[in-house]
Design a protein around this motif. Structure first.
Motif, PDB file in Angstrom:
ATOM      1  N   VAL A  39      39.435  61.852   8.606  1.00 54.00           N
ATOM      2  CA  VAL A  39      40.825  62.112   8.239  1.00 54.00           C
ATOM      3  C   VAL A  39      41.694  60.981   8.759  1.00 54.00           C
ATOM      4  O   VAL A  39      41.569  60.562   9.913  1.00 54.00           O
ATOM      5  N   LEU A  40      42.580  60.480   7.895  1.00 52.39           N
ATOM      6  CA  LEU A  40      43.547  59.459   8.277  1.00 52.39           C
ATOM      7  C   LEU A  40      44.940  60.024   8.036  1.00 52.39           C
ATOM      8  O   LEU A  40      45.317  60.279   6.896  1.00 52.39           O
ATOM      9  N   ARG A  98      51.691  61.611   4.527  1.00 50.34           N
ATOM     10  CA  ARG A  98      50.440  61.565   3.761  1.00 50.34           C
ATOM     11  C   ARG A  98      49.249  61.725   4.697  1.00 50.34           C
ATOM     12  O   ARG A  98      49.266  61.247   5.819  1.00 50.34           O
ATOM     13  N   THR A  99      48.234  62.374   4.191  1.00 51.97           N
ATOM     14  CA  THR A  99      46.965  62.469   4.896  1.00 51.97           C
ATOM     15  C   THR A  99      45.873  62.102   3.899  1.00 51.97           C
ATOM     16  O   THR A  99      45.904  62.541   2.747  1.00 51.97           O
ATOM     17  N   GLU A 118      44.198  62.166  -1.292  1.00 46.92           N
ATOM     18  CA  GLU A 118      45.508  61.931  -0.693  1.00 46.92           C
ATOM     19  C   GLU A 118      46.255  63.254  -0.772  1.00 46.92           C
ATOM     20  O   GLU A 118      46.386  63.845  -1.839  1.00 46.92           O
ATOM     21  N   SER A 119      46.732  63.723   0.362  1.00 45.08           N
ATOM     22  CA  SER A 119      47.519  64.951   0.413  1.00 45.08           C
ATOM     23  C   SER A 119      48.892  64.583   0.958  1.00 45.08           C
ATOM     24  O   SER A 119      49.006  63.975   2.023  1.00 45.08           O
ATOM     25  N   LYS A 120      49.939  64.951   0.223  1.00 48.72           N
ATOM     26  CA  LYS A 120      51.295  64.592   0.619  1.00 48.72           C
ATOM     27  C   LYS A 120      52.133  65.853   0.720  1.00 48.72           C
ATOM     28  O   LYS A 120      52.143  66.679  -0.191  1.00 48.72           O
ATOM     29  N   LYS A 121      52.839  65.996   1.835  1.00 50.55           N
ATOM     30  CA  LYS A 121      53.637  67.199   2.093  1.00 50.55           C
ATOM     31  C   LYS A 121      55.033  67.041   1.511  1.00 50.55           C
ATOM     32  O   LYS A 121      55.703  66.034   1.730  1.00 50.55           O
ATOM     33  N   PHE A 122      55.476  68.058   0.775  1.00 53.18           N
ATOM     34  CA  PHE A 122      56.828  68.111   0.231  1.00 53.18           C
ATOM     35  C   PHE A 122      57.516  69.350   0.781  1.00 53.18           C
ATOM     36  O   PHE A 122      56.958  70.447   0.734  1.00 53.18           O
ATOM     37  N   ASP A 179      64.360  72.733   0.257  1.00 56.64           N
ATOM     38  CA  ASP A 179      65.599  72.926   1.018  1.00 56.64           C
ATOM     39  C   ASP A 179      65.552  74.149   1.917  1.00 56.64           C
ATOM     40  O   ASP A 179      66.168  74.173   2.980  1.00 56.64           O
ATOM     41  N   ASP A 180      64.813  75.186   1.512  1.00 56.72           N
ATOM     42  CA  ASP A 180      64.748  76.417   2.309  1.00 56.72           C
ATOM     43  C   ASP A 180      63.747  76.326   3.463  1.00 56.72           C
ATOM     44  O   ASP A 180      63.542  77.287   4.190  1.00 56.72           O
ATOM     45  N   GLY A 181      63.124  75.163   3.640  1.00 57.85           N
ATOM     46  CA  GLY A 181      62.183  74.969   4.736  1.00 57.85           C
ATOM     47  C   GLY A 181      60.737  75.212   4.356  1.00 57.85           C
ATOM     48  O   GLY A 181      59.829  74.838   5.097  1.00 57.85           O
ATOM     49  N   SER A 182      60.492  75.852   3.222  1.00 64.61           N
ATOM     50  CA  SER A 182      59.117  76.045   2.779  1.00 64.61           C
ATOM     51  C   SER A 182      58.570  74.703   2.281  1.00 64.61           C
ATOM     52  O   SER A 182      59.329  73.765   2.042  1.00 64.61           O
ATOM     53  N   PHE A 183      57.269  74.623   2.146  1.00 69.71           N
ATOM     54  CA  PHE A 183      56.675  73.351   1.751  1.00 69.71           C
ATOM     55  C   PHE A 183      55.440  73.583   0.901  1.00 69.71           C
ATOM     56  O   PHE A 183      54.919  74.688   0.813  1.00 69.71           O
ATOM     57  N   HIS A 184      55.009  72.516   0.253  1.00 65.75           N
ATOM     58  CA  HIS A 184      53.758  72.520  -0.487  1.00 65.75           C
ATOM     59  C   HIS A 184      53.135  71.138  -0.382  1.00 65.75           C
ATOM     60  O   HIS A 184      53.787  70.183   0.017  1.00 65.75           O
ATOM     61  N   TYR A 185      51.861  71.061  -0.721  1.00 65.66           N
ATOM     62  CA  TYR A 185      51.139  69.799  -0.693  1.00 65.66           C
ATOM     63  C   TYR A 185      50.734  69.413  -2.110  1.00 65.66           C
ATOM     64  O   TYR A 185      50.300  70.252  -2.883  1.00 65.66           O
ATOM     65  N   LYS A 186      50.897  68.138  -2.434  1.00 66.65           N
ATOM     66  CA  LYS A 186      50.361  67.601  -3.676  1.00 66.65           C
ATOM     67  C   LYS A 186      49.122  66.810  -3.308  1.00 66.65           C
ATOM     68  O   LYS A 186      49.160  66.012  -2.367  1.00 66.65           O
ATOM     69  N   LYS A 187      48.057  67.029  -4.038  1.00 67.27           N
ATOM     70  CA  LYS A 187      46.807  66.342  -3.734  1.00 67.27           C
ATOM     71  C   LYS A 187      46.330  65.552  -4.938  1.00 67.27           C
ATOM     72  O   LYS A 187      46.440  66.004  -6.075  1.00 67.27           O
TER      73      LYS A 187
END
Length: 125
Positions: free
Chosen positions: A15-16, A21-22, A41-45, A48-56
């Motif tokens: 893991v880098l 990004r990871t 590549e996993s990128k955290k988004f 505005d409400d503080g919740s998040f998701h990852y795009k891979k």
């Protein structure tokens, strides 16, 4: 998922972490028990409400492509370092960075365009 399949999935992994990004480098096995590489590549988004998701995004790299892939990756990274050096200069790393179009009159000597301004009559407020 059965234990045999799970063991095949965990052959080798690195893991880098790089800011938001990871990158995951995972060695996996085909049904014929040959090995191949997945690079994810996993990128955290964050919303505005503080919740998040990852795009891979994932690529699969098979042994028959290793040598050519390594050569092209090395050629591309060598070119970038040769042309631009190793210093990182990007918006993400420089919070005070401004695009040339954002630089105001004081630094360029040019008058900004008025097309983006709205005419406001203070009597209307």
């Amino acid at each position: 998922m059965d234990k045999e399949h799970l063991e095949q999935e965990e052959i080798f992994s690195q893991v880098l972490r790089a800011g938001r990004r990871t990158y995951f480098f995972d060695v996996r096995a085909t049904k014929a028990e040959d090995y191949y590489l997945t690079v994810t590549e996993s990128k955290k988004f964050t919303y505005d409400d503080g919740s998040f998701h990852y795009k891979k995004h994932k690529i699969y790299l098979y042994k028959e492509d290793f040598a050519e892939f390594n050569e092209m990756l090395k050629a591309a990274t060598d070119y970038i370092l040769r042309e631009k050096g190793s210093e990182v200069i990007s918006e993400r790393h420089q919070k005070d960075y401004k695009r040339p179009s954002e630089i105001n009159e004081s630094t360029t000597g040019e008058t900004p365009s008025t097309e983006s301004f709205t005419d406001v009559n203070f009597e209307d407020i």
